[in-house]
Scaffold this active site. Sequence first.
Site, PDB file in Angstrom:
ATOM      1  CG  HIS A 134      31.571  38.931  42.798  1.00  0.00           C
ATOM      2  ND1 HIS A 134      30.610  39.453  42.964  1.00  0.00           N
ATOM      3  CD2 HIS A 134      31.048  38.131  41.015  1.00  0.00           C
ATOM      4  CE1 HIS A 134      29.221  38.665  42.461  1.00  0.00           C
ATOM      5  NE2 HIS A 134      29.786  37.882  41.594  1.00  0.00           N
ATOM      6  CG  ASN A 165      31.835  43.895  47.525  1.00  0.00           C
ATOM      7  OD1 ASN A 165      32.000  44.008  46.303  1.00  0.00           O
ATOM      8  ND2 ASN A 165      30.445  43.806  47.184  1.00  0.00           N
ATOM      9  CG  ASP A 264      58.910  46.395  43.387  1.00  0.00           C
ATOM     10  OD1 ASP A 264      59.156  45.573  43.118  1.00  0.00           O
ATOM     11  OD2 ASP A 264      60.126  47.198  42.631  1.00  0.00           O
ATOM     12  CG  ASP A 273      57.762  37.010  40.976  1.00  0.00           C
ATOM     13  OD1 ASP A 273      57.612  38.206  40.723  1.00  0.00           O
ATOM     14  OD2 ASP A 273      58.929  35.963  40.619  1.00  0.00           O
ATOM     15  CD  GLN A 283      59.043  40.090  36.636  1.00  0.00           C
ATOM     16  OE1 GLN A 283      58.615  39.776  38.357  1.00  0.00           O
ATOM     17  NE2 GLN A 283      59.295  39.285  36.512  1.00  0.00           N
ATOM     18  CD  GLU A 287      56.834  43.340  39.560  1.00  0.00           C
ATOM     19  OE1 GLU A 287      57.970  43.137  40.376  1.00  0.00           O
ATOM     20  OE2 GLU A 287      56.352  42.050  38.900  1.00  0.00           O
TER      21      GLU A 287
HETATM   22 MN    MN Z   1      56.932  40.474  40.095  1.00  0.00          MN
END
Ligand code: MN
Length: 296
Positions: A134, A165, A264, A273, A283, A287
């Site tokens: 899943h 998993n 990133d 993105d 961001q 990120e």
């Molecule tokens: Mn982004």
Amino acid sequence: MKKILVAILVLSLSTTGCATLERITSHKNVPTAPTAPTTPETASSDNDNLMLGNPSAATTSSSDSDNYLMVKPQYDLSYNNGKHEPNWVSWHLDSSDLGSAERQDDFRSDKTLPDGWDRVTSSTFSGSGFDRGHLCPSADRTSSASSNSATFLMTNMIPQSPHNNEITWESLEEYGRELVEAGNELFIIAGGYGKGGTGKKGYATTVGDGVVVPAYTWKIMVVLPNGSDDLNRISSSTRVIAVMMPNNQKVNSHPWSYYRVSVDSIESKTGYDFLSVVSASVQSAIESRVDKVSVS
Ligand code: MN
Ligand code: MN
């Protein structure tokens, strides 16, 4: 919760006549009164499964067959008909999702895929040495039997090494639910990257009839204290947990936290993105950082 009840009746025509595929879904805490559909990604979509953005710009056009958007009450996903699996699955998790429903275990093909597309079935992975893994976990959707059952659609599955998993990936999922139990809500997105992994029977690039075995599994979790107006609460100090872990039987030689990376780095590998509706400056802060919080 602002999620809505949607009842969609899809009529599909076949050469032999008229077949009816019925897709009726319901969501927790929502009365069974008719409700007008709302447009995702508006101010009213707090807690929407795709609130933080559509990372691959998936669309609901069946001509976009390798980046086909499927919106469900329990999770949203981009399906890749060439790889026979999702590119990513995105969902919101809070305490209202966690209840006492039992694991339904009703793995099945997703009949809402467009006509003519191959449908991975409950037995496609059988004997491959890989689990039906899943992306949106069964245990993240236990508010009702029907909500849990939705996670068993094969469009939510990738071939996952059992040790990935069942051990390392599972422990990260469990950690996310612990964060929710501690008073947080999460926005989560996950998928596979690359091709070729190692299961119980060794290395493979595909299972069944061409379902791609990812080389890595990745996940991004945005952690917010419970509240409303979530998008506007995401700041440069918001905790974001991102991981990229190998899809093999040695992955469990380290805890999940060993595999933490920056968002990133996942963006540069996948070309997606993430968190695209968050301001560029936020961001860039959240990120580029690798989560360092100590976890047991
Ligand atoms: Mn982004
Ligand atoms: Mn919220």
